[in-house]
Write an enzyme that holds these catalytic residues in place. Structure first.
Site, short mmCIF file in Angstrom:
data_model
loop_
_atom_site.label_atom_id
_atom_site.label_comp_id
_atom_site.label_asym_id
_atom_site.label_seq_id
_atom_site.Cartn_x
_atom_site.Cartn_y
_atom_site.Cartn_z
N HIS B 23 0.97 -1.41 0.20
CA HIS B 23 0.60 -0.22 0.13
C HIS B 23 1.09 1.71 -0.27
O HIS B 23 0.91 1.71 0.85
CB HIS B 23 -0.58 0.13 1.59
CG HIS B 23 -2.33 -0.95 1.03
ND1 HIS B 23 -3.07 -1.39 2.52
CD2 HIS B 23 -2.58 -1.66 0.68
CE1 HIS B 23 -3.82 -1.90 1.98
NE2 HIS B 23 -4.15 -2.58 0.55
N HIS B 79 -11.45 -7.95 -7.04
CA HIS B 79 -11.59 -6.35 -6.63
C HIS B 79 -9.84 -5.82 -7.40
O HIS B 79 -8.92 -6.85 -8.06
CB HIS B 79 -10.80 -7.23 -5.25
CG HIS B 79 -10.42 -5.76 -4.47
ND1 HIS B 79 -10.95 -4.66 -4.45
CD2 HIS B 79 -8.99 -6.23 -3.82
CE1 HIS B 79 -10.35 -4.09 -4.06
NE2 HIS B 79 -8.91 -4.86 -2.74
N GLU B 81 -7.92 -3.44 -6.80
CA GLU B 81 -6.92 -2.72 -6.60
C GLU B 81 -5.85 -3.77 -7.28
O GLU B 81 -6.02 -4.76 -7.80
CB GLU B 81 -6.72 -3.14 -5.11
CG GLU B 81 -6.12 -2.18 -4.29
CD GLU B 81 -6.24 -2.90 -2.44
OE1 GLU B 81 -6.82 -3.50 -1.94
OE2 GLU B 81 -5.50 -1.77 -1.69
N ASP B 83 -2.73 -4.85 -6.42
CA ASP B 83 -2.39 -5.89 -6.37
C ASP B 83 -3.07 -7.25 -7.07
O ASP B 83 -2.35 -8.02 -7.22
CB ASP B 83 -2.01 -6.44 -4.86
CG ASP B 83 -3.33 -5.65 -4.13
OD1 ASP B 83 -3.79 -4.94 -4.40
OD2 ASP B 83 -3.34 -6.68 -3.37
N HIS B 145 -12.71 -5.55 1.32
CA HIS B 145 -12.24 -4.55 2.17
C HIS B 145 -12.71 -2.88 1.05
O HIS B 145 -12.35 -1.97 1.61
CB HIS B 145 -11.28 -4.18 2.65
CG HIS B 145 -9.64 -4.41 1.77
ND1 HIS B 145 -9.64 -3.27 2.04
CD2 HIS B 145 -9.66 -5.29 0.70
CE1 HIS B 145 -8.08 -3.53 0.60
NE2 HIS B 145 -8.78 -4.06 0.73
N ASP B 164 -9.15 -10.59 -0.77
CA ASP B 164 -8.52 -10.05 0.21
C ASP B 164 -9.34 -11.04 1.56
O ASP B 164 -8.34 -10.80 1.89
CB ASP B 164 -8.61 -8.97 0.68
CG ASP B 164 -7.78 -7.83 -0.31
OD1 ASP B 164 -6.30 -9.01 -1.04
OD2 ASP B 164 -7.49 -6.98 -1.28
N TYR B 192 -3.39 -8.34 9.71
CA TYR B 192 -3.99 -8.84 8.48
C TYR B 192 -5.37 -8.09 8.78
O TYR B 192 -5.45 -7.09 8.60
CB TYR B 192 -3.72 -9.32 7.95
CG TYR B 192 -4.70 -9.20 6.20
CD1 TYR B 192 -3.44 -8.85 5.07
CD2 TYR B 192 -6.07 -9.70 5.33
CE1 TYR B 192 -3.52 -9.27 3.62
CE2 TYR B 192 -6.21 -8.61 4.73
CZ TYR B 192 -4.86 -8.55 3.22
OH TYR B 192 -5.28 -8.21 2.38
N HIS B 225 -3.75 -13.48 -1.10
CA HIS B 225 -2.78 -13.35 -0.40
C HIS B 225 -2.23 -14.35 0.30
O HIS B 225 -3.31 -14.29 1.22
CB HIS B 225 -2.64 -11.55 0.19
CG HIS B 225 -2.49 -11.16 -0.45
ND1 HIS B 225 -2.08 -10.31 -1.64
CD2 HIS B 225 -3.45 -9.16 -0.21
CE1 HIS B 225 -1.95 -9.30 -2.52
NE2 HIS B 225 -2.78 -8.19 -1.32
#
Lengths: 53, 396
Positions: B23, B79, B81, B83, B145, B164, B192, B225
């Site tokens: 992040h 998702h 994001e 990553d 999230h 996530d 996490y 992850h």
């Protein structure tokens, strides 16, 4: 008293419960919320909300 | 690298042993991480998520070594994001017409990131996508999230692709939960949750109940992850339910920063006082300027109460203390108590300022805190011990 759903995060504003953290007492209709009220979960403004079907 | 998980389901991703910050520089990853993408090769072929952008080239090459890219029927973007979606622009350059399945908010996020008009197919909770004998079932998971977050579930093999949720920043060549060091896995799992999911705990509990109510058999959880939960996958679901329920242990965490050791001496003697009147409570001390902030947040998450200390400087507080208070505010911890302390030379605003910040952040400030002038002398030290002795009752 209609419930309204946040289009961004899915939070449901329930007039019967209000939004205690923001000082909104139970019994306040969605339409009567203050202009600066925002979604307590994700922070978007009121215009992101739609009436729950 | 790729490997088989079960039947037609393959892991295809990247184990990033070098990662230390995530992040941007906001999240520490002491044990690296993995970016998990999954390929499901049924009659129809689905790719679930990709990897972080820096690994695009090796990801697409790896994927192409497993399957002709044109044979991928569906891309699932759980998702947006980067990553997880970072390799999408390059992949979609090869297969521009392939449908991308995501939530309504996923379209906004993916478009917002990449500004591409891909062949988006919006799905909602309960929608199904046939892969032949088996189906993917979609479950929207907003704020777990991000607004766009989504899970999908593969029938027949009973695999939940949770993105996530249930993940950890934890690199391992083993890649399965039963093969790794359990203490490391737990530490990364709770860190996490504490740092990323705490503000959304009410939605975590609600979503888990919703998924459980579907009565879908669950054999494996594949997060995006860290390791795959194939051994008793329900254990991490149950753990999330506990963490989402205003989790706390019998722990008091003292976090502080100090200039000339006065506030450190206060912290240590308050800790001594707590120990004198409560032998069972676990008291931990962290100097915020010397400790990774995400590790501190994991300790705050575990605590029933925190004490926050700073000397007064320029009528305010030290920057490391200000930073952690901002982090704590955003994470919306619930059902925790707190108090402030600090030494000062002349004006002494720090304690009041910290206490106000803690109250704003939703902590129950149990008193006005403890101020000591200059470097604590014998009387000052005694006042810290006495203050500490009185805390277990106030924090009970």
């Amino acid at each position: 008293m209609d419930k309204y759903v946040c289009g961004t995060c899915g939070y449901v504003y329930n007039p019967a419960r209000g939004d205690q953290d923001a000082g909104i007492e139970p019994g306040i209709n969605f339409g009567d919320l203050p202009d600066d009220w925002v979604c307590p979960v994700c922070g978007v403004t009121r215009d992101e909300f739609e009436k729950e079907e | 690298m790729n490997f088989n998980i079960k039947n037609s389901v393959y892991w295809i991703g990247k184990i990033d042993w070098e990662l230390r910050k995530f992040h941007g520089d906001e999240y520490s990853a002491h044990r690296g991480s993995t970016y998990n993408s999954y390929l499901v090769k049924e009659e129809k072929v689905a790719l679930i998520d990709t990897v972080w952008a820096p690994f695009t080239k090796e990801f697409v090459e790896n994927l192409a070594s497993m399957i002709d890219l044109n044979k991928i029927d569906y891309v699932i973007a759980n998702h947006a994001e980067s990553d997880h979606s970072g390799a999408l622009p390059e992949l979609m350059r090869h297969i521009p017409e392939t449908p991308v399945y995501c939530t309504k908010n996923g379209v906004k996020s993916l478009t917002g990131h990449y500004h591409k008009d891909w062949n988006f197919n919006v799905v909602k909770t309960g929608d199904r996508l046939s892969l032949g004998q088996k189906e993917l079932v979609f479950v929207e998971a907003p704020m777990l999230h991000w607004p766009d977050s989504m899970f999908c579930y593969l029938t027949g093999d009973n695999i939940l692709f949770s993105n996530d949720a249930f993940g950890q920043h934890y690199a391992s060549e083993f890649m399965f939960n039963d093969l790794v060091d359990q203490a490391e896995l737990f530490a990364e799992g709770i860190k996490y949750y504490a740092n990323i999911l705490t503000p959304f705990s009410s939605m975590v509990a609600q979503k888990i109940k919703e998924v459980l109510s579907l009565n879908l058999p669950l054999d494996i959880i594949c997060p995006s992850h860290g390791v795959i939960w194939r051994d008793k996958p329900e254990q991490i679901v149950e753990q999330y339910m506990r963490w989402a329920d205003d989790y706390q242990e019998n722990q008091i965490t003292i976090i502080y920063d100090t200039m000339w050791n006065g506030t450190r001496v206060m912290a240590e003697h308050i800790a001594k006082g707590i120990g004198l009147s409560d032998k069972a409570v676990n008291v931990k001390l962290y100097n915020l300027a010397k400790t990774d902030k995400n590790d501190v947040i994991a300790e705050v998450f575990k605590s029933k109460a925190i004490l926050v200390g700073s000397p007064t400087i320029n009528k305010g507080i030290l920057t490391s203390v200000a930073a952690i208070l901002e982090e704590i505010r955003g994470l919306k911890f619930k059902n925790k108590k707190a108090a402030a302390f600090g030494c000062y030379g002349w004006s002494g605003e720090s304690v009041k300022m910290i206490a106000e910040n803690l109250t704003t952040a939703g902590f129950d400030a149990v008193d006005e805190g403890l101020k000591v002038m200059w470097n604590p002398d014998d009387a000052g030290i005694e006042s810290c011990v006495e203050y500490g002795k009185g805390l277990p009752v106030k924090l009970a």
